[in-house]
Design a protein around this motif. Sequence first.
Motif, PDB file in Angstrom:
ATOM      1  N   ALA A 307       0.816  -1.221   0.000  1.00 19.89           N
ATOM      2  CA  ALA A 307       0.000   0.000   0.000  1.00 19.89           C
ATOM      3  C   ALA A 307       0.848   1.269   0.000  1.00 19.89           C
ATOM      4  O   ALA A 307       0.307   2.375  -0.049  1.00 19.89           O
ATOM      5  N   GLY A 308       2.168   1.107   0.098  1.00 15.15           N
ATOM      6  CA  GLY A 308       3.039   2.286   0.099  1.00 15.15           C
ATOM      7  C   GLY A 308       2.970   3.083   1.390  1.00 15.15           C
ATOM      8  O   GLY A 308       3.100   4.305   1.391  1.00 15.15           O
ATOM      9  N   LEU A 309       2.784   2.372   2.514  1.00 10.55           N
ATOM     10  CA  LEU A 309       2.622   3.063   3.798  1.00 10.55           C
ATOM     11  C   LEU A 309       3.888   3.068   4.639  1.00 10.55           C
ATOM     12  O   LEU A 309       3.893   3.589   5.756  1.00 10.55           O
ATOM     13  N   THR A 310       4.977   2.466   4.138  1.00  7.99           N
ATOM     14  CA  THR A 310       6.182   2.279   4.954  1.00  7.99           C
ATOM     15  C   THR A 310       7.262   3.324   4.647  1.00  7.99           C
ATOM     16  O   THR A 310       7.309   3.891   3.562  1.00  7.99           O
ATOM     17  N   ASN A 311       8.156   3.510   5.633  1.00  3.00           N
ATOM     18  CA  ASN A 311       9.316   4.381   5.413  1.00  3.00           C
ATOM     19  C   ASN A 311      10.536   3.528   5.053  1.00  3.00           C
ATOM     20  O   ASN A 311      10.430   2.301   4.873  1.00  3.00           O
ATOM     21  N   CYS A 316       5.603   2.010   9.497  1.00  2.00           N
ATOM     22  CA  CYS A 316       4.647   2.992   8.962  1.00  2.00           C
ATOM     23  C   CYS A 316       4.593   4.264   9.806  1.00  2.00           C
ATOM     24  O   CYS A 316       4.120   4.229  10.960  1.00  2.00           O
ATOM     25  N   PRO A 317       5.032   5.386   9.243  1.00  2.00           N
ATOM     26  CA  PRO A 317       4.922   6.647   9.985  1.00  2.00           C
ATOM     27  C   PRO A 317       3.478   7.132  10.029  1.00  2.00           C
ATOM     28  O   PRO A 317       2.747   7.029   9.032  1.00  2.00           O
ATOM     29  N   SER A 338       2.897  -0.004  12.928  1.00  2.00           N
ATOM     30  CA  SER A 338       2.967   1.457  13.039  1.00  2.00           C
ATOM     31  C   SER A 338       4.173   1.919  13.846  1.00  2.00           C
ATOM     32  O   SER A 338       4.730   1.173  14.652  1.00  2.00           O
ATOM     33  N   ILE A 339       4.541   3.182  13.621  1.00  2.00           N
ATOM     34  CA  ILE A 339       5.548   3.810  14.488  1.00  2.00           C
ATOM     35  C   ILE A 339       4.751   4.644  15.489  1.00  2.00           C
ATOM     36  O   ILE A 339       4.348   5.768  15.208  1.00  2.00           O
TER      37      ILE A 339
END
Length: 443
Positions: A307-311, A316-317, A338-339
Motif C-alpha cells: 500500500a506504500g505506507l512504509t518508510n 509505517c509513519p 505502526s511507528i
Amino acid sequence: MLKRRSLIKAMAATGFGGTLIAALPGCSLPKVPMLGEMGAKTRKAGEPAHVVVIGGGFGGASVAKYLKRFDSSVNVTLIEPKQNYMTCPGSNWYLAGLVDAKFITHNYDALKTKHGVSVIHSMVTKVSPSAMQVTLKDGRVLDYDRLVVSPGIDFNYDAIEGYSEANINDIPHAYQAGPQTEILYKQLREMPQGGTFVMCPPGNPFRCPPGPYERASMVADFFKRENPTAKIVILDAKEKFSKQGLFQEGWAQLYGDMIEWIPASSGGKVLRVDAATKTVFTDFGEHKADVLNIIPPQKAGKIAFTAGLTNEKGWCPINQKTFESTIHPNIHVIGDSSISGKMPKSGHSAASQGKMCAAAIVSLLNGKDVPVGKNVNTCYSLVSADYGISVAAVYVLNAEGQIVGVKDAGGVSPKGADTAFRLMEAKYADGWYKAIAMDLWKS
Ligand SMILES: Cc1cc2nc3c(=O)[nH]c(=O)nc-3n(C[C@H](O)[C@H](O)[C@H](O)COP(=O)(O)OP(=O)(O)OC[C@H]3O[C@@H](n4cnc5c(N)ncnc54)[C@H](O)[C@@H]3O)c2cc1C
C-alpha cells in the motif's frame, strides 16, 4: 432502489454483510466527502460511512469493535484470512504445556453477532489510496471512506545468510502464532534427552520485547519436567533485553545453569545458519542445535508495503494523535506495523491504539475534534507457571505530537520479591490474558 451502502448496513445488522459485498464485485460506492485532519473531505449528513479494517488481530479486532461501539451508524468491514486466530500472547505458555491451543484461539462470532461488524475471511492484496479501494484475493473490490491497516509483522528473510522462508518449517520462528507454534511445540517434545535448544532473538525494534525471554523461560519450565539435562542457549543480536534483571533472577532461582544468554558483543550475533544441520555461525564460533529457533529481524506486515505506507526502515509513519498515515490520507495504521512513539510492539499496545484510533475516526467522520486520550501497555511474562513478572506504562501525546511515557506511571515488578508476590503476578498474567481476549473476541 437501495443504495449499496445502505444495503451493506442492513446486511451487516443481520450478519450477512460479507455475503452481500461478495455479491457486488467491483461495484463502486459514490465517494462520501469527509472532514479529515489532513483536510481531506467532509461527510454528507445522514450518509453512513464505510470503514474497512485489514487484520483481525489485537489492533484490528479492537478498532472494529470500538468503531461500532462509538458510532453504531458506521459500517465496519473487517478483512482477516483466518477463521480462528491464535494469539502470540500465551503461545509461550502453550509451548510449556501450561495451556492448550484452544485457550489461545479465538473466532470472530462475537464481532459479527454482538457488534454488527461484517467479517470477510480473505486477504487484502491491493490498496488503492487514490481510489479509496481495497482488492481482496478473490478479486472483490471494496470502497472505503477510512481504512485501518493492522497487519502485524513480516520478516526480513534476507538478514541472515542461509536463513529463508523456505526453511522456516525446519527451524520455526513461531513469532506469528499458528502452524509455526505447533511445529516448535512438536520439535521440543521430540528433542533428545540432554539436547540443546538454541534461540536467536533479533535486534530492536521487534514484536514483543520480552517475548523471546519468556519463551526461554517456558521452554526451561517444560525441560525441567520432561528433559532436565537439556540446555538452552540464547544467541542475542542485542546487548540487553526487556526485564533482563528480573528474567535472570528468575532463571538462576528456578533453572540453575540451564539457560545461557550470550549478548552480541560476546558472540551472540548470528551471521550465518545451516538449516539442514541446525548450526548457527557467529564471529566467535558455531553452535549446533537440536531445536533451532531463529526469530529474524522484522518489518511492517506485507500489505503495508504493497500500500506504500512504509518508510525506509520498513515501518509505517503516522500522525500519533489520529494514527492516520503521514503518507496516505484516510488510511490509519495501528499495532506492530505502526511507528507509535515510545509504545512497544505488543498486543496490549495494539488494542489500546485500536480504541484511540476508533475514537479518532468517529470524530473525523462526524466533523468533531479528535479527543486526546492516554494509551496504556501492560506486559506480563511467566518465568514459570507460578512465577510472573510485569512491566506497565501509560502514554500521552507530547507537545511535539509524539506518544511518550508518563513519568512515574507504571513501572516494573520489584527485584528480590518473595514467592507469594511472584505467584500473584502469575495469576494477574492469566487474568490479563482472559480479560483482553474477552474484550476483543468474546464479548
Ligand atoms: C511469543 C510472543 C509472545 C507475546 N506475548 C505478548 C504478551 O504477553 N502481551 C502482549 O501484549 N503482546 C504480546 N506479544 C505481541 C503481540 O502478539 C503483537 O504485538 C500483536 O499481535 C500485534 O497486533 P497487530 O494487530 O499489530 O498484529 P496481529 O495480532 O499479528 O494481527 C495481524 C492480523 O492481520 C492479518 N493480516 C495480515 N495481512 C493481511 C492482509 N493482507 N489482509 C487481511 N488480513 C491480513 C493476519 O492474518 C493477522 O491475523 C507476543 C508476541 C509473541 C511473538
